[in-house]
Design an enzyme around this catalytic site. Sequence first.
Site, short mmCIF file in Angstrom:
data_model
loop_
_atom_site.label_atom_id
_atom_site.label_comp_id
_atom_site.label_asym_id
_atom_site.label_seq_id
_atom_site.Cartn_x
_atom_site.Cartn_y
_atom_site.Cartn_z
N LYS A 10 0.83 -1.21 0.00
CA LYS A 10 0.00 0.00 0.00
C LYS A 10 0.87 1.27 0.00
O LYS A 10 2.09 1.20 0.23
CB LYS A 10 -0.92 -0.04 1.21
N TYR A 50 -12.39 -1.50 -3.59
CA TYR A 50 -12.89 -1.74 -2.23
C TYR A 50 -14.41 -1.61 -2.15
O TYR A 50 -14.95 -1.34 -1.09
CB TYR A 50 -12.23 -0.77 -1.25
N ASN A 113 -2.13 -0.02 6.85
CA ASN A 113 -1.62 -1.29 7.38
C ASN A 113 -0.70 -2.03 6.40
O ASN A 113 -0.64 -3.25 6.37
CB ASN A 113 -2.77 -2.17 7.88
N HIS A 116 -2.10 -5.54 1.63
CA HIS A 116 -3.40 -6.21 1.47
C HIS A 116 -3.17 -7.63 1.01
O HIS A 116 -2.25 -7.90 0.23
CB HIS A 116 -4.23 -5.45 0.42
N GLU A 127 -9.61 -10.02 -7.68
CA GLU A 127 -8.59 -9.00 -7.40
C GLU A 127 -7.38 -9.12 -8.35
O GLU A 127 -6.81 -8.11 -8.76
CB GLU A 127 -8.14 -9.09 -5.94
#
Length: 141
Positions: A10, A50, A113, A116, A127
């Site tokens: 990310k 998302y 975080n 993913h 995805e």
Amino acid sequence: MIQRTLAILKPDCVRKNLIGKVIKRIEAEGFKIIALKMVKLNSKTAGEFYTVHKQRPFYYDLVSFMSSGNCVPMVLEKENAIEDFRKVIGATDPAKADEGTIRKMYADGKEQNIVHGSDAPETAAYEISFFFSTRELVENL
Ligand code: CMP
């Protein structure tokens, strides 16, 4: 069973110059990197990725974060890749993640975080196709 999963490093991972460290860990855990690129999502593409979280209170912040800088999506292959990768990255909230997991080691919070990982075979397939064309996926089975 050999599986593929989608990982995304990310924008916080990229900003903190952790791409190399995280990839090193991923490879050390036995995952084969089948495809990899650097992309900049915009609010439309991040929102689409998302979309499953659209009703959640954190959705707009998440979309804004994911479109705030470059990301590195990659396709990983390994026996039981989906579940095993989620073990390596740890819980969404780094405060709750097990010691030694990538999120425990590097993440600042539940939103930012670091990484993913797909959560199920159907999501992994969707995805992977979100970021990579069939042509970009090296056949390596
Ligand atoms: P990821 O594995 O990419 O899947 C959905 C993302 O939403 C998750 O990682 C976090 O970045 C974010 N997220 C999930 N729960 C929360 C939360 N409670 N608050 C903020 N962000 C969240």
